[in-house]
Design a protein around this motif. Sequence first.
Motif, PDB file in Angstrom:
ATOM      1  N   ALA A 160       2.686   8.658   5.737  1.00  0.00           N
ATOM      2  CA  ALA A 160       1.944   9.920   5.724  1.00  0.00           C
ATOM      3  C   ALA A 160       0.452   9.675   5.527  1.00  0.00           C
ATOM      4  O   ALA A 160      -0.391  10.337   6.154  1.00  0.00           O
ATOM      5  CB  ALA A 160       2.491  10.828   4.624  1.00  0.00           C
ATOM      6  N   ALA A 161       0.108   8.717   4.646  1.00  0.00           N
ATOM      7  CA  ALA A 161      -1.306   8.409   4.419  1.00  0.00           C
ATOM      8  C   ALA A 161      -1.953   7.876   5.692  1.00  0.00           C
ATOM      9  O   ALA A 161      -3.083   8.268   6.043  1.00  0.00           O
ATOM     10  CB  ALA A 161      -1.437   7.388   3.282  1.00  0.00           C
ATOM     11  N   LEU A 162      -1.270   6.988   6.407  1.00  0.00           N
ATOM     12  CA  LEU A 162      -1.808   6.442   7.658  1.00  0.00           C
ATOM     13  C   LEU A 162      -1.986   7.542   8.691  1.00  0.00           C
ATOM     14  O   LEU A 162      -2.979   7.558   9.433  1.00  0.00           O
ATOM     15  CB  LEU A 162      -0.876   5.363   8.196  1.00  0.00           C
ATOM     16  CG  LEU A 162      -0.849   4.034   7.440  1.00  0.00           C
ATOM     17  CD1 LEU A 162       0.250   3.129   7.995  1.00  0.00           C
ATOM     18  CD2 LEU A 162      -2.204   3.342   7.521  1.00  0.00           C
ATOM     19  N   ARG A 163      -1.024   8.459   8.743  1.00  0.00           N
ATOM     20  CA  ARG A 163      -1.105   9.556   9.718  1.00  0.00           C
ATOM     21  C   ARG A 163      -2.423  10.308   9.581  1.00  0.00           C
ATOM     22  O   ARG A 163      -3.107  10.585  10.572  1.00  0.00           O
ATOM     23  CB  ARG A 163       0.069  10.507   9.504  1.00  0.00           C
ATOM     24  CG  ARG A 163      -0.094  11.827  10.249  1.00  0.00           C
ATOM     25  CD  ARG A 163       0.941  12.847   9.828  1.00  0.00           C
ATOM     26  NE  ARG A 163       0.706  14.091  10.576  1.00  0.00           N
ATOM     27  CZ  ARG A 163       1.647  14.903  10.990  1.00  0.00           C
ATOM     28  NH1 ARG A 163       2.914  14.611  10.751  1.00  0.00           N
ATOM     29  NH2 ARG A 163       1.353  16.009  11.644  1.00  0.00           N
TER      30      ARG A 163
ATOM     31  N   LEU B 125      -2.157   7.777  -0.489  1.00  0.00           N
ATOM     32  CA  LEU B 125      -2.206   6.329  -0.691  1.00  0.00           C
ATOM     33  C   LEU B 125      -2.019   5.989  -2.171  1.00  0.00           C
ATOM     34  O   LEU B 125      -1.330   5.017  -2.508  1.00  0.00           O
ATOM     35  CB  LEU B 125      -3.534   5.773  -0.189  1.00  0.00           C
ATOM     36  CG  LEU B 125      -3.702   4.243  -0.288  1.00  0.00           C
ATOM     37  CD1 LEU B 125      -2.587   3.535   0.473  1.00  0.00           C
ATOM     38  CD2 LEU B 125      -5.074   3.822   0.248  1.00  0.00           C
ATOM     39  N   ALA B 126      -2.603   6.801  -3.064  1.00  0.00           N
ATOM     40  CA  ALA B 126      -2.420   6.569  -4.500  1.00  0.00           C
ATOM     41  C   ALA B 126      -0.952   6.729  -4.887  1.00  0.00           C
ATOM     42  O   ALA B 126      -0.409   5.932  -5.667  1.00  0.00           O
ATOM     43  CB  ALA B 126      -3.294   7.536  -5.295  1.00  0.00           C
ATOM     44  N   LEU B 127      -0.288   7.761  -4.345  1.00  0.00           N
ATOM     45  CA  LEU B 127       1.137   7.949  -4.607  1.00  0.00           C
ATOM     46  C   LEU B 127       1.953   6.792  -4.053  1.00  0.00           C
ATOM     47  O   LEU B 127       2.926   6.341  -4.677  1.00  0.00           O
ATOM     48  CB  LEU B 127       1.614   9.267  -3.996  1.00  0.00           C
ATOM     49  CG  LEU B 127       1.173  10.560  -4.696  1.00  0.00           C
ATOM     50  CD1 LEU B 127       1.536  11.771  -3.854  1.00  0.00           C
ATOM     51  CD2 LEU B 127       1.812  10.661  -6.072  1.00  0.00           C
TER      52      LEU B 127
ATOM     53  N   GLU C  89       5.734   3.223  -4.265  1.00  0.00           N
ATOM     54  CA  GLU C  89       6.285   2.251  -3.319  1.00  0.00           C
ATOM     55  C   GLU C  89       5.846   0.830  -3.643  1.00  0.00           C
ATOM     56  O   GLU C  89       6.538  -0.134  -3.313  1.00  0.00           O
ATOM     57  CB  GLU C  89       5.885   2.642  -1.892  1.00  0.00           C
ATOM     58  CG  GLU C  89       6.517   3.971  -1.471  1.00  0.00           C
ATOM     59  CD  GLU C  89       5.877   4.618  -0.253  1.00  0.00           C
ATOM     60  OE1 GLU C  89       6.475   5.573   0.288  1.00  0.00           O
ATOM     61  OE2 GLU C  89       4.778   4.180   0.157  1.00  0.00           O
ATOM     62  N   GLY C  90       4.676   0.731  -4.295  1.00  0.00           N
ATOM     63  CA  GLY C  90       4.222  -0.557  -4.793  1.00  0.00           C
ATOM     64  C   GLY C  90       3.490  -1.404  -3.776  1.00  0.00           C
ATOM     65  O   GLY C  90       3.755  -1.318  -2.573  1.00  0.00           O
ATOM     66  N   PRO C  91       2.560  -2.233  -4.235  1.00  0.00           N
ATOM     67  CA  PRO C  91       1.788  -3.099  -3.327  1.00  0.00           C
ATOM     68  C   PRO C  91       2.671  -4.050  -2.524  1.00  0.00           C
ATOM     69  O   PRO C  91       2.362  -4.353  -1.367  1.00  0.00           O
ATOM     70  CB  PRO C  91       0.855  -3.866  -4.275  1.00  0.00           C
ATOM     71  CG  PRO C  91       0.770  -3.015  -5.505  1.00  0.00           C
ATOM     72  CD  PRO C  91       2.099  -2.358  -5.631  1.00  0.00           C
ATOM     73  N   ALA C  92       3.762  -4.536  -3.130  1.00  0.00           N
ATOM     74  CA  ALA C  92       4.617  -5.498  -2.431  1.00  0.00           C
ATOM     75  C   ALA C  92       5.260  -4.873  -1.202  1.00  0.00           C
ATOM     76  O   ALA C  92       5.235  -5.455  -0.105  1.00  0.00           O
ATOM     77  CB  ALA C  92       5.696  -6.016  -3.384  1.00  0.00           C
ATOM     78  N   ARG C  93       5.826  -3.669  -1.371  1.00  0.00           N
ATOM     79  CA  ARG C  93       6.467  -3.007  -0.226  1.00  0.00           C
ATOM     80  C   ARG C  93       5.443  -2.615   0.827  1.00  0.00           C
ATOM     81  O   ARG C  93       5.702  -2.724   2.028  1.00  0.00           O
ATOM     82  CB  ARG C  93       7.237  -1.767  -0.704  1.00  0.00           C
ATOM     83  CG  ARG C  93       8.075  -1.112   0.383  1.00  0.00           C
ATOM     84  CD  ARG C  93       8.823   0.106  -0.116  1.00  0.00           C
ATOM     85  NE  ARG C  93       9.557   0.750   0.961  1.00  0.00           N
ATOM     86  CZ  ARG C  93      10.145   1.934   0.856  1.00  0.00           C
ATOM     87  NH1 ARG C  93      10.085   2.612  -0.295  1.00  0.00           N
ATOM     88  NH2 ARG C  93      10.787   2.466   1.890  1.00  0.00           N
ATOM     89  N   ILE C  94       4.259  -2.188   0.381  1.00  0.00           N
ATOM     90  CA  ILE C  94       3.202  -1.841   1.335  1.00  0.00           C
ATOM     91  C   ILE C  94       2.786  -3.068   2.126  1.00  0.00           C
ATOM     92  O   ILE C  94       2.631  -3.015   3.353  1.00  0.00           O
ATOM     93  CB  ILE C  94       2.001  -1.230   0.586  1.00  0.00           C
ATOM     94  CG1 ILE C  94       2.381   0.129   0.002  1.00  0.00           C
ATOM     95  CG2 ILE C  94       0.797  -1.089   1.516  1.00  0.00           C
ATOM     96  CD1 ILE C  94       1.315   0.746  -0.882  1.00  0.00           C
TER      97      ILE C  94
END
Length: 307
Positions: A36-39, A185-187, A192-197
């Motif tokens: 959603a943030a990328l969208r 992005l903050a959510l 979701e965490g930096p690792a999953r991102i």
Amino acid sequence: MPIRHRLLAATVAVIWGANFLAIHASLEVFPPLLCAALRFALLAIPTIVLVPRPQVPTRWLLGYGAGFGVLQFAFLYLAMDSGMPTGLASLVLQSSAPFTVVLGAALLGEHLTLRAGSGVLVAAAGMAVVGSQRMDGAAGILPFVLTLLAGLGWAFGNLSSRLAAAPRPLHLTMWMTVVPPVPLLALSLATEGPARIGEALTASLSSEALLAWGGLAYTTIVATVVGSGIWTWLMSRHPAGSVAPFSLLVPVTGIGLAWLVLAEVPQPLELLGGALVIGGVLLASSRSRRRVPVEPEPVPVPVAGTR
């Protein structure tokens, strides 16, 4: 409306219905909140550079972005990622219409007519029928509830958009995209965490991720810029009551395409509930036509000395 304008309105409904397939494709690679943030980020950057800021109070711009952008799409993407069928999501999201009617009456003091109230009740009954088919434990009901919350977020966005009263609605629509990227992005980082991102961004560089990027491109360019642009153009030229009913074709398209492409076969009771939802939305958004009494033509009074 001329026939070509009706065809344009129907085309927008098809574009928006197909958008749920594009979201499904994007979620195959990206986690929901990052997706959603990328969208919105893909639209926010060129908007800031190219589109003049709408002349509206900042609080309503922020409210529109928070409701329509953050709440709606955070909940919708979470719902679809957690198991909400693509076609059914396009239907349940129509709950935004009765939510808007109720919130308008509760928060803005708008008059709730008998027709609108009846439409809300019919739509609510349809949602209850659809929800009853998802009652197979928390795994089934949670995506349904999340989609309802997405519809509620859309309703709050509708109220803010209405209160903004933008002289150029398309500018408001584009600048709304500036609000969601940072909170989403903050959510994403928090849940979701930096690792999953990082894993998702790495996977997005492979050839298998082309469909996901295509889904993002469709959502940002075709569904938002083209679809919303045409819709805003039509709304500026015709009464809302003539254009708005075409949005009821969105779930019809969404369910049909999901059936054909993803083999999502809706259950008979889900179709019945969907018919009730669409009928309720149509009833709530329509206006009764008052018959205006026709005054009798004045009878000419003869003037003395004439015939």
